[in-house]
Design a protein around this motif. Sequence first.
Motif, PDB file in Angstrom:
ATOM      1  N   MET A 115       4.520  22.718  86.201  1.00 61.38           N
ATOM      2  CA  MET A 115       4.812  23.849  85.322  1.00 61.38           C
ATOM      3  C   MET A 115       3.902  25.057  85.597  1.00 61.38           C
ATOM      4  SD  MET A 115       5.745  21.400  82.126  1.00 61.38           S
ATOM      5  CE  MET A 115       4.256  20.411  82.311  1.00 61.38           C
TER       6      MET A 115
ATOM      7  N   CYS B  31       3.672  30.189  90.667  1.00 62.69           N
ATOM      8  CA  CYS B  31       2.960  29.381  89.664  1.00 62.69           C
ATOM      9  C   CYS B  31       1.461  29.393  89.959  1.00 62.69           C
ATOM     10  CB  CYS B  31       3.490  27.965  89.659  1.00 62.69           C
ATOM     11  SG  CYS B  31       3.514  27.239  91.289  1.00 62.69           S
TER      12      CYS B  31
ATOM     13  N   GLU C  17       1.120  32.725  80.445  1.00 66.56           N
ATOM     14  CA  GLU C  17       1.598  33.031  81.797  1.00 66.56           C
ATOM     15  C   GLU C  17       2.549  34.233  81.735  1.00 66.56           C
ATOM     16  OE1 GLU C  17       4.471  30.343  83.657  1.00 66.56           O
ATOM     17  OE2 GLU C  17       3.205  30.342  85.442  1.00 66.56           O
TER      18      GLU C  17
ATOM     19  N   GLN D 185      19.788  29.240  88.270  1.00 64.31           N
ATOM     20  CA  GLN D 185      20.946  30.136  88.440  1.00 64.31           C
ATOM     21  C   GLN D 185      20.563  31.361  89.266  1.00 64.31           C
ATOM     22  OE1 GLN D 185      23.507  30.487  84.657  1.00 64.31           O
ATOM     23  NE2 GLN D 185      21.518  29.750  83.934  1.00 64.31           N
TER      24      GLN D 185
ATOM     25  N   SER E  33       9.070  26.262  83.788  1.00 69.80           N
ATOM     26  CA  SER E  33       8.170  26.669  82.711  1.00 69.80           C
ATOM     27  C   SER E  33       7.718  25.463  81.886  1.00 69.80           C
ATOM     28  CB  SER E  33       8.887  27.663  81.807  1.00 69.80           C
ATOM     29  OG  SER E  33      10.030  27.034  81.251  1.00 69.80           O
TER      30      SER E  33
ATOM     31  N   THR F 105      15.091  22.780  89.662  1.00 62.83           N
ATOM     32  CA  THR F 105      14.142  23.688  90.342  1.00 62.83           C
ATOM     33  C   THR F 105      14.198  25.125  89.795  1.00 62.83           C
ATOM     34  OG1 THR F 105      15.818  23.999  92.071  1.00 62.83           O
ATOM     35  CG2 THR F 105      14.100  22.378  92.494  1.00 62.83           C
TER      36      THR F 105
HETATM   37  P1  NAP Z   1      12.500  27.653  83.800  1.00 66.01           P
HETATM   38  O1  NAP Z   1      13.145  28.700  83.007  1.00 66.01           O
HETATM   39  O2  NAP Z   1      11.736  26.597  83.094  1.00 66.01           O
HETATM   40  O3  NAP Z   1      13.663  26.982  84.662  1.00 66.01           O
HETATM   41  C1  NAP Z   1      13.422  25.955  85.580  1.00 66.01           C
HETATM   42  C2  NAP Z   1      14.702  25.168  85.793  1.00 66.01           C
HETATM   43  O4  NAP Z   1      15.034  24.465  84.595  1.00 66.01           O
HETATM   44  C3  NAP Z   1      15.912  26.054  86.106  1.00 66.01           C
HETATM   45  O5  NAP Z   1      16.735  25.380  87.026  1.00 66.01           O
HETATM   46  C4  NAP Z   1      16.586  26.152  84.760  1.00 66.01           C
HETATM   47  O6  NAP Z   1      17.945  26.454  84.854  1.00 66.01           O
HETATM   48  C5  NAP Z   1      16.366  24.761  84.220  1.00 66.01           C
HETATM   49  N1  NAP Z   1      16.514  24.615  82.774  1.00 66.01           N
HETATM   50  C6  NAP Z   1      16.577  25.577  81.814  1.00 66.01           C
HETATM   51  N2  NAP Z   1      16.740  25.012  80.592  1.00 66.01           N
HETATM   52  C7  NAP Z   1      16.789  23.678  80.779  1.00 66.01           C
HETATM   53  C8  NAP Z   1      16.907  22.553  79.906  1.00 66.01           C
HETATM   54  N3  NAP Z   1      17.039  22.685  78.570  1.00 66.01           N
HETATM   55  N4  NAP Z   1      16.866  21.325  80.451  1.00 66.01           N
HETATM   56  C9  NAP Z   1      16.718  21.143  81.770  1.00 66.01           C
HETATM   57  N5  NAP Z   1      16.613  22.167  82.648  1.00 66.01           N
HETATM   58  C10 NAP Z   1      16.633  23.413  82.151  1.00 66.01           C
HETATM   59  O7  NAP Z   1      11.543  28.261  84.903  1.00 66.01           O
HETATM   60  P2  NAP Z   1      11.832  29.478  85.885  1.00 66.01           P
HETATM   61  O8  NAP Z   1      11.868  30.728  85.072  1.00 66.01           O
HETATM   62  O9  NAP Z   1      12.997  29.176  86.752  1.00 66.01           O
HETATM   63  O10 NAP Z   1      10.550  29.450  86.823  1.00 66.01           O
HETATM   64  C11 NAP Z   1       9.345  30.009  86.473  1.00 66.01           C
HETATM   65  C12 NAP Z   1       8.375  28.965  85.965  1.00 66.01           C
HETATM   66  O11 NAP Z   1       8.219  27.937  86.919  1.00 66.01           O
HETATM   67  C13 NAP Z   1       6.980  29.491  85.724  1.00 66.01           C
HETATM   68  O12 NAP Z   1       6.475  28.973  84.520  1.00 66.01           O
HETATM   69  C14 NAP Z   1       6.188  28.941  86.901  1.00 66.01           C
HETATM   70  O13 NAP Z   1       4.810  28.815  86.695  1.00 66.01           O
HETATM   71  C15 NAP Z   1       6.842  27.641  87.105  1.00 66.01           C
HETATM   72  N6  NAP Z   1       6.602  27.137  88.455  1.00 66.01           N
HETATM   73  C16 NAP Z   1       5.755  26.091  88.625  1.00 66.01           C
HETATM   74  C17 NAP Z   1       5.494  25.598  89.895  1.00 66.01           C
HETATM   75  C18 NAP Z   1       4.583  24.427  90.097  1.00 66.01           C
HETATM   76  O14 NAP Z   1       4.698  23.792  91.118  1.00 66.01           O
HETATM   77  N7  NAP Z   1       3.697  24.113  89.177  1.00 66.01           N
HETATM   78  C19 NAP Z   1       6.093  26.196  91.006  1.00 66.01           C
HETATM   79  C20 NAP Z   1       6.936  27.275  90.801  1.00 66.01           C
HETATM   80  C21 NAP Z   1       7.198  27.723  89.520  1.00 66.01           C
HETATM   81  P3  NAP Z   1      18.507  27.979  84.821  1.00 66.01           P
HETATM   82  O15 NAP Z   1      17.378  28.883  85.085  1.00 66.01           O
HETATM   83  O16 NAP Z   1      19.504  27.994  85.873  1.00 66.01           O
HETATM   84  O17 NAP Z   1      19.099  28.147  83.477  1.00 66.01           O
END
Ligand code: NAP
Length: 483
Positions: free
Chosen positions: A251, A284, A385, A178, A229, A149
Amino acid sequence: MSQIYLNLVNGEWTKSLTGNIEESRNPANYHEVVGMVQDSNLEDLDKAIQAANSAKEDWRKLAAPERGVFLQKAADILETKIDEIAETMTKEMGKTLPEAKGETARGVAILRYYAGEGMRKVGDVIPSTDDQALMFTTRAPLGVVGVITPWNFPVAIPIWKMVPALAYGNTVVLKPAQDASVTATKVVECLHEAGIPNGVLNLVTGKGSIIGQGIADHNEVNGITFTGSDQVGRKVGQAALARGAKYQLEMGGKNPVIVARDANLDLAVEATVSGGLKSTGQKCTATSRVIVDETVYEVFKKKLIAKVKEIKVGNGLMEDVWMGPSVNEHQLDTVMSYIEKGKQEGADLIYGGNRLEDEGLKNGYFVEPTIFDHVENDMVIAQEEIFGPVLALIKVANLEEGIQIANDSEFGLSASIFTSNIQNMLTFIDDMEAGLVRVNAESAGVELQAPFGGMKNSSSHSREQGEAAIEFFTSIKTVFVKG
Ligand code: NAP
Ligand code: MG
C-alpha cells in the motif's frame, strides 16, 4: 472510434456480458481516448475464475522449467514491443516516455528472472532424528490467484505479481486499474501470444468496487495479491480473511529523506527531486517529507528550489518534458486540496502550488512541482499520502530528531538518508522503520531481484519480488519419508 480491448477468459478474447465499454483517456489531453475497455460484471469475473480453476491442475503438474519456457517467450515478445507499450503507457497514465520505456524494459527483466526461477530449488533437506528417514520441504502453489493492481506502474506491477504466481504453478485472474487497463491488456497479450495454456492467465477489466471486490469475495480465489491505497487494501484483506484466503497487500507510503549536516548537498538535492517529483510524485516510494539538519537547511533549500525551477512540465511524449500530469481529474483535485490544506495549516508555500493551464496544458491535469517550507510533522501534508509532486521541508536539530520524525508516520515503505558519516548510516539503518532503507540514494528505487514491501500500514507485512515472491505464491509442504 478508438480500439476496443477485450477480456481474456479461458484463452479467448471476450466481450463483457454487460455489453458496456469504458473509455480510457489521456490525462495530458482528456479529449484523447486511448482505447475502450470492457466494463465487466460479476458474471464475467466468475467465468474467468472458473477457467482459472479448471486450468490449475494441469498447470501445477507441468514441470516448473516448462512453465518457465512460456515466460521466457513472453519476455522476448514484450521486448519487441517496448516502444509501443511505453507509448501507450505515457498516453494512458501520463508518465514520461523515458520512464515508461524503462518500466517496460523492467517488465522484460522480471519475466526473465522468473523464467529462470523455474529451474531453481524450492526446498531444503532437514536432518531427521530418525536415521531411517528423509525429511525435506517442497512447495505447492496456492491454486487460483487474484491480482489487483494500481495504475502507477501499469506494466511492472502486474508483471511482478502475475509472473511469479505463474512460475510457481498458480493460475491467475488479473484486474488492472481502470486508469491503466489498455496498457495492462497489452502486457497480457504478450503472455497470451507466448502460448500460455487456456485458462492459466485471465484478464477481466472493470470497476474496482465490482471486479476487485468480486475477486476478494470469490470462494474459488485461493490467494489475492493487491497493490494500491491503504483504504482499499484493508477492505481486500478483510474480505480475504473472512473466507480464509491468503492475501498480500502493498500500500501507500509517506517516505522521508533525511539530509544530515555532513551530506553531499548536491547529491541530496538531485535525489530529492528525482525521488519526489518523477512520475509526478505518483510512486508509492516517492519522497514526500524532506527532513533537513538545521545547519544546512537554508543552503539545501536554495539549491532545491533552483533545481525544481528547471523542471519542465507537459505531455510526457515530448522530449524536453521531465514531469507529466496527474493521472486523472480526481487525483489532481486531491493534490490541489492537499496544497490548500498545507496553506491553511500554516506551512509556507515557497514554490509552485498551482494548476497549470497555459496553452498546451489546459486540456490536461497538470500541476506545478510544489515545495512547502516550515512544515511540522503533525500537519496533514506531512502525515497523509498526497500522491502528487509536493515536497514538505521539515527542519531538525540533529540526526536523532530526524529519525524520530521520519518514524513518526503510520507508513513505513521507503526511507533514505544523505550523510558521509558511517555511524549516521548505521544508526539510520538500525532505527528506521521502513521496508526499504537507502543510504545516499533516492527513496524511489527498487531492484527486481531484491525483496520489496513496507512496514507498518504500508503492507500486510509480506514481501514481493526477488526470492521473496515464492513465500506468498506457494505453501511449504514438509515431507517425511521412511522406507
Ligand atoms: P486504489 O484506488 O487503491 O486502487 C488499486 C486497485 O484496487 C485498482 O485496480 C482499483 O480498481 C482496485 N479497487 C478499487 N476498489 C476496490 C475494492 N473495493 N475492492 C477491490 N479492489 C478495488 O489505488 P490506486 O489509486 O490505483 O494507486 C495508488 C495507490 O497505490 C497509492 O496509495 C500508492 O502508494 C499505492 N501503491 C503502492 C505500491 C507498493 O508497492 N507499496 C506500489 C504502487 C502504488 P479501479 O481503480 O479500476 O477502480
Ligand atoms: Mg487514463
